[in-house]
Design a protein around this motif. Structure first.
Motif, PDB file in Angstrom:
ATOM      1  N   PRO A 338      -3.526  -7.389  -8.022  1.00 47.92           N
ATOM      2  CA  PRO A 338      -3.369  -7.109  -6.588  1.00 47.92           C
ATOM      3  C   PRO A 338      -2.069  -7.711  -6.044  1.00 47.92           C
ATOM      4  N   SER A 339      -1.670  -7.230  -4.877  1.00 47.99           N
ATOM      5  CA  SER A 339      -0.518  -7.800  -4.177  1.00 47.99           C
ATOM      6  C   SER A 339      -0.555  -7.331  -2.731  1.00 47.99           C
ATOM      7  N   VAL A 340      -0.340  -8.250  -1.797  1.00 44.31           N
ATOM      8  CA  VAL A 340      -0.237  -7.879  -0.378  1.00 44.31           C
ATOM      9  C   VAL A 340       1.243  -7.727  -0.056  1.00 44.31           C
ATOM     10  N   ALA A 341       1.701  -6.476   0.058  1.00 38.97           N
ATOM     11  CA  ALA A 341       3.115  -6.211   0.320  1.00 38.97           C
ATOM     12  C   ALA A 341       3.502  -6.563   1.747  1.00 38.97           C
ATOM     13  N   LEU A 342       2.566  -6.476   2.679  1.00 41.05           N
ATOM     14  CA  LEU A 342       2.817  -6.841   4.072  1.00 41.05           C
ATOM     15  C   LEU A 342       1.526  -7.365   4.668  1.00 41.05           C
ATOM     16  N   GLY A 343       1.588  -8.533   5.260  1.00 42.94           N
ATOM     17  CA  GLY A 343       0.404  -9.111   5.877  1.00 42.94           C
ATOM     18  C   GLY A 343       0.598 -10.584   6.152  1.00 42.94           C
ATOM     19  N   GLY A 394     -10.901  -8.039   7.950  1.00 39.71           N
ATOM     20  CA  GLY A 394     -10.608  -8.404   9.332  1.00 39.71           C
ATOM     21  C   GLY A 394      -9.165  -8.181   9.718  1.00 39.71           C
ATOM     22  N   TYR A 395      -8.279  -8.110   8.717  1.00 42.83           N
ATOM     23  CA  TYR A 395      -6.849  -7.906   8.962  1.00 42.83           C
ATOM     24  C   TYR A 395      -6.374  -6.536   8.480  1.00 42.83           C
ATOM     25  N   VAL A 396      -7.286  -5.688   8.009  1.00 40.18           N
ATOM     26  CA  VAL A 396      -6.895  -4.529   7.222  1.00 40.18           C
ATOM     27  C   VAL A 396      -5.936  -3.600   7.964  1.00 40.18           C
ATOM     28  N   ARG A 397      -6.033  -3.516   9.293  1.00 38.75           N
ATOM     29  CA  ARG A 397      -5.149  -2.618  10.034  1.00 38.75           C
ATOM     30  C   ARG A 397      -3.690  -3.059   9.975  1.00 38.75           C
ATOM     31  N   THR A 398      -3.458  -4.317   9.690  1.00 36.69           N
ATOM     32  CA  THR A 398      -2.088  -4.840   9.664  1.00 36.69           C
ATOM     33  C   THR A 398      -1.552  -5.015   8.250  1.00 36.69           C
ATOM     34  N   LEU A 399      -2.335  -4.644   7.241  1.00 36.11           N
ATOM     35  CA  LEU A 399      -1.972  -4.939   5.859  1.00 36.11           C
ATOM     36  C   LEU A 399      -1.400  -3.725   5.131  1.00 36.11           C
ATOM     37  N   VAL A 400      -0.540  -4.021   4.175  1.00 32.61           N
ATOM     38  CA  VAL A 400      -0.137  -3.064   3.148  1.00 32.61           C
ATOM     39  C   VAL A 400      -0.495  -3.707   1.817  1.00 32.61           C
ATOM     40  N   VAL A 401      -1.441  -3.100   1.091  1.00 29.03           N
ATOM     41  CA  VAL A 401      -2.005  -3.710  -0.112  1.00 29.03           C
ATOM     42  C   VAL A 401      -1.669  -2.846  -1.325  1.00 29.03           C
ATOM     43  N   ASP A 402      -1.085  -3.486  -2.336  1.00 28.93           N
ATOM     44  CA  ASP A 402      -0.765  -2.812  -3.598  1.00 28.93           C
ATOM     45  C   ASP A 402      -1.746  -3.240  -4.677  1.00 28.93           C
ATOM     46  N   MET A 403      -2.011  -2.344  -5.607  1.00 28.68           N
ATOM     47  CA  MET A 403      -2.815  -2.666  -6.782  1.00 28.68           C
ATOM     48  C   MET A 403      -2.307  -1.854  -7.954  1.00 28.68           C
ATOM     49  N   CYS A 404      -2.560  -2.367  -9.152  1.00 24.79           N
ATOM     50  CA  CYS A 404      -2.340  -1.565 -10.348  1.00 24.79           C
ATOM     51  C   CYS A 404      -3.476  -1.835 -11.320  1.00 24.79           C
TER      52      CYS A 404
END
Length: 440
Positions: A338-343, A394-404
């Motif tokens: 996982p990786s949070v690209a923005l948050g 709770g923060y999902v609207r503000t997040l950009v989440v990457d996965m592989c």
């Protein structure tokens, strides 16, 4: 004094402008003409704004296409993406005044333009601040500007503009696909601008960071595989990881479901994305790898990623051994990074970037058929994972989440590791989840 005269007093580049269409109380489409040294250029822009509780205003511009905003004869159509924050004087210290009582009424409502972003001809973006200007590469600042856009998301301004973009794209598409399908086929799914791609899942294909003509909220794309690091050819000897490279499967659709019971074996449902869209007609020979991440609660959410192999399944490959192996082998090998690209920093720390062997930490159920393998991952089977995911929601609207996703290599013959596929989910809206297709 009219608006244009007022603007010319503080912006010498402004020539003329007008509102093309008012979308809602926070959004409109405007036409601007701006003067350069020897010429004038026009723009068609989506303008959205939001007022924060502290009295600050966030204003964001981005270029759009609009049928009522035609290019002015003799001018070239420009592209613009930027914005600014206008903040009130909040204290005496901000005014360099010794005593709070010395702030006069006329100054107490004054504002400062605290940040402006401008795109230069050399594709660098510049922040203009009260203390001067700061130049940064475009890829860095564009992520900061995306933060401005997030503050406006709840006003639905992006969604309204993007719905029109999608409608225009749909009308321009010569297709016999059934109405109501959503998510896109894509060759390079993060970068393509083709208007003829067809939605086939419940979550729409988009692009983040923002790019004109593509959604950047409540959407998916596939980030570059080199964003992730995997075990290299000599990992067992030097412990070094390398950029992962291109996945061997492409992300072709994403579903975002909600139901009052857990959503299992989604690929078997006749009217679902896998059976109805990915494996029908010409795609009977395709192999689909689906990952269904299940989040339990009063309402059960599932986000389902559908990957299609770019080539026929290689029977000698590690992935083929995984597909045809038993559950014990699968549980010991399927890896998620996982990786949070923005948050927010606290969310990035909670999620981390450490690879996870899924079957060792969570309950996983596999549904295997000749032309697909579905992996159902029950987040609720681990208290720790469930708490982390609940926190992230709770923060999902503000997040950009990457996965592989990949199969772990444990011998020299299984290295270097190769990605099955990557995914990026941008600013997901919980309320956008839809009921799953019926079981029969």
């Amino acid at each position: 004094m009219d608006l244009e005269s007022t603007r010319r007093q503080w912006d010498l580049t402004f020539d003329h402008g007008y509102v093309v269409e008012s979308i809602d109380e926070h959004t409109d489409v405007i036409h601007l003409s701006l003067r350069k040294q020897c010429s004038t250029q026009d723009f068609c822009l989506s303008r959205c704004w939001n007022r924060d509780p502290d009295g600050s205003y966030v204003i964001v511009y981005s270029s759009v296409e609009h049928p009522m905003c035609q290019r002015t004869r003799g001018m070239s159509r420009g592209v613009m993406f930027g914005g600014w924050i206008i903040s009130p004087f909040s204290s005496a210290s901000a005014l360099n005044v010794g005593k709070p009582g010395s702030i006069t009424p006329e100054w107490s409502s004054a504002c400062l333009v605290t940040k402006v972003v401008k795109l230069q001809h050399n594709l660098w973006l510049e922040w203009f601040c009260r203390s001067g200007r700061i130049s940064l590469p475009q890829r860095i600042v564009i992520a900061q500007v995306a933060g401005l856009r997030e503050l406006c998301d709840h006003t639905s301004e992006l969604r309204e503009i993007e719905k029109k973009d999608l409608l225009i794209q749909y009308m321009a598409t010569d297709t016999t696909e059934p109405h109501g399908q959503a998510s896109l086929y894509a060759g390079d799914v993060c970068n393509t601008r083709s208007p003829k791609l067809i939605n086939i899942g419940s979550l729409t294909k988009g692009k983040w960071p923002f790019e004109a003509g593509l959604k950047s909220t409540n959407c998916w794309c596939a980030p570059d595989g080199d964003n992730f690091r995997v075990r290299g050819s000599n990992y067992l000897h030097d412990r070094k990881k390398v950029p992962a490279g291109q996945p061997f499967a492409e992300l072709v659709a994403v579903d975002w479901f909600v139901d009052y019971r857990r959503i299992d074996n989604i690929c078997s449902r006749p009217s679902g994305t896998c059976q109805h869209s990915l494996l029908k007609n010409d795609y009977q020979e395709s192999f689909v790898f689906a990952v269904n991440i299940q989040v339990p609660g009063p309402r059960h959410f599932s986000i389902v990623y559908y990957y299609r192999l770019r080539a026929p399944l290689d029977k000698s490959s590690l992935f083929s051994r995984f597909v045809h192996g038993d559950d014990a082998f699968r549980n010991s090998r399927l890896k998620l990074i996982p990786s949070v690209a923005l948050g927010p920093w606290v969310v990035q720390r909670a999620v981390g970037t450490k690879p996870l062997i899924v079957g060792r930490a969570l309950k996983v159920v596999y549904h295997s058929r000749p032309n697909y393998l579905e992996v159902d991952i029950d987040i609720g089977s681990s208290t720790v994972a469930n708490n982390v995911v609940r926190f992230v929601l709770g923060y999902v609207r503000t997040l950009v989440v990457d996965m592989c996703f990949l199969i772990e290599g444990k011998s020299d013959g299984e290295l270097p590791e190769r990605l099955i596929g990557t995914s990026r989910i941008a600013h997901l809206e919980p309320d956008a989840a839809v009921p799953p297709p019926p079981v029969v």
